[in-house]
Design a protein around this motif. Structure first.
Motif, PDB file in Angstrom:
ATOM      1  N   PRO A  23       0.846  -1.200   0.000  1.00 24.42           N
ATOM      2  CA  PRO A  23       0.000   0.000   0.000  1.00 24.42           C
ATOM      3  C   PRO A  23       0.876   1.244   0.000  1.00 24.42           C
ATOM      4  CG  PRO A  23       0.009  -1.021   2.176  1.00 24.42           C
ATOM      5  CD  PRO A  23       0.803  -1.923   1.276  1.00 24.42           C
ATOM      6  N   ALA A  25      -0.491   4.533  -0.987  1.00 25.36           N
ATOM      7  CA  ALA A  25      -1.411   5.612  -1.330  1.00 25.36           C
ATOM      8  C   ALA A  25      -1.385   6.763  -0.340  1.00 25.36           C
ATOM      9  CB  ALA A  25      -2.847   5.061  -1.430  1.00 25.36           C
ATOM     10  N   VAL A  67      -0.256  -0.539  -4.560  1.00 28.60           N
ATOM     11  CA  VAL A  67      -1.517   0.200  -4.458  1.00 28.60           C
ATOM     12  C   VAL A  67      -1.162   1.677  -4.400  1.00 28.60           C
ATOM     13  CG1 VAL A  67      -3.704   0.421  -3.255  1.00 28.60           C
ATOM     14  CG2 VAL A  67      -2.466  -1.753  -3.182  1.00 28.60           C
ATOM     15  N   SER A  70      -5.031   7.232  -5.435  1.00 32.52           N
ATOM     16  CA  SER A  70      -6.146   7.039  -6.363  1.00 32.52           C
ATOM     17  C   SER A  70      -5.996   7.839  -7.648  1.00 32.52           C
ATOM     18  CB  SER A  70      -7.468   7.413  -5.672  1.00 32.52           C
ATOM     19  OG  SER A  70      -7.422   8.760  -5.209  1.00 32.52           O
ATOM     20  N   GLY A  96      -5.578   3.097  -5.064  1.00 32.92           N
ATOM     21  CA  GLY A  96      -5.885   2.813  -3.675  1.00 32.92           C
ATOM     22  C   GLY A  96      -7.129   3.510  -3.187  1.00 32.92           C
ATOM     23  N   GLY A  97      -7.393   3.349  -1.890  1.00 36.53           N
ATOM     24  CA  GLY A  97      -8.570   3.931  -1.272  1.00 36.53           C
ATOM     25  C   GLY A  97      -8.216   5.053  -0.323  1.00 36.53           C
ATOM     26  N   ARG A 100      -5.543   3.047   4.664  1.00 35.92           N
ATOM     27  CA  ARG A 100      -4.620   1.952   4.401  1.00 35.92           C
ATOM     28  C   ARG A 100      -5.383   0.639   4.301  1.00 35.92           C
ATOM     29  NH1 ARG A 100      -1.878  -2.176   6.658  1.00 35.92           N
ATOM     30  NH2 ARG A 100       0.331  -2.472   6.088  1.00 35.92           N
ATOM     31  N   GLU A 102      -8.441   0.058   3.378  1.00 35.23           N
ATOM     32  CA  GLU A 102      -9.139  -0.036   2.092  1.00 35.23           C
ATOM     33  C   GLU A 102      -8.162  -0.294   0.960  1.00 35.23           C
ATOM     34  OE1 GLU A 102     -12.185   2.590  -0.736  1.00 35.23           O
ATOM     35  OE2 GLU A 102     -11.495   3.389   1.187  1.00 35.23           O
ATOM     36  N   SER A 103      -6.989   0.326   1.021  1.00 34.58           N
ATOM     37  CA  SER A 103      -5.988   0.120  -0.030  1.00 34.58           C
ATOM     38  C   SER A 103      -5.497  -1.322  -0.061  1.00 34.58           C
ATOM     39  CB  SER A 103      -4.812   1.085   0.169  1.00 34.58           C
ATOM     40  OG  SER A 103      -5.213   2.420  -0.081  1.00 34.58           O
ATOM     41  N   VAL A 104      -5.251  -1.904   1.113  1.00 35.12           N
ATOM     42  CA  VAL A 104      -4.829  -3.306   1.150  1.00 35.12           C
ATOM     43  C   VAL A 104      -5.919  -4.194   0.567  1.00 35.12           C
ATOM     44  CG1 VAL A 104      -4.217  -5.241   2.634  1.00 35.12           C
ATOM     45  CG2 VAL A 104      -3.253  -2.983   3.082  1.00 35.12           C
ATOM     46  N   LEU A 106      -8.121  -3.429  -1.685  1.00 33.96           N
ATOM     47  CA  LEU A 106      -8.123  -3.267  -3.148  1.00 33.96           C
ATOM     48  C   LEU A 106      -6.954  -4.020  -3.774  1.00 33.96           C
ATOM     49  CD1 LEU A 106      -9.062   0.526  -3.303  1.00 33.96           C
ATOM     50  CD2 LEU A 106     -10.475  -1.402  -4.084  1.00 33.96           C
ATOM     51  N   GLY A 107      -5.815  -4.052  -3.079  1.00 30.98           N
ATOM     52  CA  GLY A 107      -4.690  -4.843  -3.568  1.00 30.98           C
ATOM     53  C   GLY A 107      -5.005  -6.323  -3.568  1.00 30.98           C
TER      54      GLY A 107
END
Length: 254
Positions: A23, A25, A67, A70, A96-97, A100, A102-104, A106-107
């Motif tokens: 992550p 982002a 990630v 965005s 990403g989101g 953190r 949310e980014s993980v 999405l990954g």
């Protein structure tokens, strides 16, 4: 306790494909104004590239998912394309989101089937040695649902009450036994199905993915971390990271 009716984790499969999710982002406000933390230069190379290379240095890692911010996925993709990376490893960039966590997630969503072991690594830990990465992977391969690299604490730790006024004295409540405490690093390693279930189940704000697995009642184990896997958060950390790279160049001859 875990439910024995669920599929067992990827134990006893040393050849299982491993993916790493990074992550990257965040904005890194504690490093001051400028580029996002992951894109700050370290010895002339963005920290993110150092972190990606650290994951790809393990021969077990076949895919690294970055990630990105965005609005910065194209920039990060161009960055990866512009730097030499191991040809045996595939690389993927996804937006990403807002957090953190949310980014993980999405990954994880971007991972293709078959990667049954997943590492989650902070882009701000660019200098983790490959031996630490491999130790985490091997512990997951041996059957642990979640693994963290960790170091004993050098300082005495105090539990405090918040100050009555901002910046005021903080009353000390207790002094935990530091021999039973560890400072946790990344990469953290997971059985993929367990980590996905944690992200589907846990909605609390957490500081690392292993704590989400803990909330499922699953076992989390620690393996020895490394002093060079520190997190670059403040300007002084950049100075220390440059010093580590200089020592590596001196020792390795490049």
């Amino acid at each position: 306790m875990s439910d024995d009716s669920r599929p067992s984790p990827t134990s006893g499969r040393p050849g299982a494909p491993v993916a790493a999710v990074i992550p990257a982002a965040g904005r890194g406000v504690r490093l001051g104004p400028g580029a996002p933390k992951a894109l700050r230069a370290l010895n002339g190379t963005p920290m993110l590239i150092h972190a990606v290379r650290a994951m790809a240095a393990s021969r077990a890692v076949s895919l690294v998912v970055v990630v990105a911010p965005s609005d910065g996925a194209a920039e990060v993709k161009s960055l990866l394309d512009a730097h030499a990376l191991p040809e045996r490893t595939d690389f993927l960039v996804v937006p990403g989101g807002a957090t953190r966590q949310e980014s993980v997630r999405l990954g994880l969503d971007a991972l293709p089937p078959g990667h049954d072991i997943v590492l989650v690594h902070d882009a701000a830990r660019p200098l983790v040695p490959v031996d630490t990465v491999d130790a985490v992977i091997e512990a997951v391969q041996a059957g642990a649902p979640a693994v963290v690299p960790a170091l004993p604490l050098a300082d005495t730790v105090k539990q405090i009450e918040p100050a009555a006024v901002p910046g005021g004295p903080e009353p000390v409540v207790s002094t935990p036994d530091r021999s039973r405490l560890r400072a946790v690093q990344t990469p953290q390693g997971f059985d993929r199905a367990t980590l996905v279930r944690a992200h589907e189940t846990v909605t609390d704000d957490v500081t690392d993915d292993a704590s989400m697995v803990e909330q499922l009642g699953e076992r989390v184990v620690a393996v020895p971390g490394h002093e060079e896997a520190f997190k670059v958060t403040r300007p002084l950390d950049l100075v220390l990271a440059e010093a580590v790279l200089a020592r590596r160049r001196l020792n390795d001859g490049f």
